[in-house]
Design an enzyme around this catalytic site. Sequence first.
Site, PDB file in Angstrom:
ATOM      1  N   HIS A 262      33.908  37.023  28.975  1.00  0.00           N
ATOM      2  CA  HIS A 262      34.995  37.966  29.273  1.00  0.00           C
ATOM      3  C   HIS A 262      36.258  37.596  28.499  1.00  0.00           C
ATOM      4  O   HIS A 262      36.885  38.436  27.850  1.00  0.00           O
ATOM      5  CB  HIS A 262      35.250  37.954  30.782  1.00  0.00           C
ATOM      6  CG  HIS A 262      36.402  38.796  31.243  1.00  0.00           C
ATOM      7  ND1 HIS A 262      36.236  39.958  31.964  1.00  0.00           N
ATOM      8  CD2 HIS A 262      37.746  38.628  31.116  1.00  0.00           C
ATOM      9  CE1 HIS A 262      37.422  40.474  32.261  1.00  0.00           C
ATOM     10  NE2 HIS A 262      38.354  39.684  31.746  1.00  0.00           N
ATOM     11  N   GLU A 263      36.635  36.316  28.561  1.00  0.00           N
ATOM     12  CA  GLU A 263      37.878  35.900  27.913  1.00  0.00           C
ATOM     13  C   GLU A 263      37.784  36.028  26.391  1.00  0.00           C
ATOM     14  O   GLU A 263      38.764  36.403  25.732  1.00  0.00           O
ATOM     15  CB  GLU A 263      38.229  34.464  28.306  1.00  0.00           C
ATOM     16  CG  GLU A 263      38.438  34.234  29.803  1.00  0.00           C
ATOM     17  CD  GLU A 263      39.592  35.033  30.383  1.00  0.00           C
ATOM     18  OE1 GLU A 263      40.418  35.557  29.610  1.00  0.00           O
ATOM     19  OE2 GLU A 263      39.679  35.145  31.609  1.00  0.00           O
ATOM     20  N   HIS A 266      38.513  39.531  25.338  1.00  0.00           N
ATOM     21  CA  HIS A 266      39.930  39.869  25.211  1.00  0.00           C
ATOM     22  C   HIS A 266      40.469  39.530  23.824  1.00  0.00           C
ATOM     23  O   HIS A 266      41.361  40.214  23.315  1.00  0.00           O
ATOM     24  CB  HIS A 266      40.751  39.129  26.268  1.00  0.00           C
ATOM     25  CG  HIS A 266      40.670  39.734  27.634  1.00  0.00           C
ATOM     26  ND1 HIS A 266      40.719  41.082  27.863  1.00  0.00           N
ATOM     27  CD2 HIS A 266      40.562  39.156  28.865  1.00  0.00           C
ATOM     28  CE1 HIS A 266      40.644  41.320  29.170  1.00  0.00           C
ATOM     29  NE2 HIS A 266      40.537  40.171  29.798  1.00  0.00           N
ATOM     30  N   CYS A 273      38.175  46.867  31.783  1.00  0.00           N
ATOM     31  CA  CYS A 273      37.430  48.121  31.766  1.00  0.00           C
ATOM     32  C   CYS A 273      37.613  48.897  33.066  1.00  0.00           C
ATOM     33  O   CYS A 273      37.553  48.328  34.162  1.00  0.00           O
ATOM     34  CB  CYS A 273      35.943  47.827  31.535  1.00  0.00           C
ATOM     35  SG  CYS A 273      34.925  49.304  31.421  1.00  0.00           S
TER      36      CYS A 273
END
Length: 391
Positions: A262-263, A266, A273
């Site tokens: 996830h990071e 970014h 989302c």
Amino acid sequence: PKHRQPPFCRGCPAQLRDVVAPRWGAAGMPRRFCASFRPPSRAQQLAAIGLDRAGDRPSEALCRCLDPSGGEWEDLDTPQPHEWLEAMLDKTPDQSFKAFLDSRPNLPDRSRNTIYLQPLCEPRDLDGPAFPAGPWPSWQALESAVKAFYHPLKVRVLPPIPMEKLSPRPNSRQNSFGTQWNAAQVLDALARSAVPRDAFCTLAVTMCDLYPREEWNFVYGLARLSGRVGVFSFVRHTPSPSLPEPVQEGRMLHQSMKTMLHEIGHMFGLKHCTWFNCLMRGSNGAEVEHQPNYLHLCPVCLRKLHSSIGFDVSATYTQLLELFAGYEAVSPDFRVDCDFLRRRLAALQDLPAGASRDPKVASRLGALVPRGAPTAAASGGSRPIRGAASA
């Protein structure tokens, strides 16, 4: 900018609410909670992907990879009190594929094509057994997931550095997780140590707790897109010691892998989302959110990442399935991801190898990691969880 990502990644945890209430609507102040949030319609989802009639449609092969009509991607539920989409919608603008392109995100190229991972720990911490027998989730599995998910970019691991040896040394304080470190000052130290010239980004990873500034309780991660640096922590994913050890190991690895992927997303300019129940969905923590999310991107975010690195979707799914399958016997979370990957691969089985790869993106990136480099699970660098059946 309208779609700028707030620097606090994976959500402002629920424990922060008393600390930052003036920003979110304390008593007597107008509230900006998103009680009006409604999950998007299918027409809105298709428009966000760019598969409606007005959209800039991709190749037929990529259209197949992005088509949500088979139901494999889960829709968002209506948020409940204190969840991310109930509390943070004003910090979570809808980012369609077009909005992503309009934001002019960082793009890897021939000179910046490597994801660097910087463990903040003693070197011996990564060499021992995986949590809970050791202090960390399996580093080999985490590294393999990044390599598969963000192929064809290179992934390099920098020599581990203990947090207290960063220069300048970040401020710290004590809490129930032990020593908690100032994440902004960790980023200062990373930037000062010189980001490698070929780095698309450098992400520091720690089992220490983090906070972004004094008035905040904690934060999962912090990033500076302009500086191409970020830091995130796994420590708050530690499961209850009352669970069987194989279950602890699987849960810790899945949550940590989710944070890591996830990071890094970014860093490519992907915002939180709001279209599907996606890896990139904002979260106030597993103990707060009633709808768990998993290790796959929705069609909107998949197209965003694909436009940046141009991977073959089926090949990526295949490599991730090889890695995750070693954990599904004792991990319900990995089982969900494996089921999703198998369904998607079945739907795409008649596509020729490499059909969804983008040759224009490949030209921008140059010669990088060839697909087929073994994952840790395939090469023996990782292992199934104790008690799990072999894949």
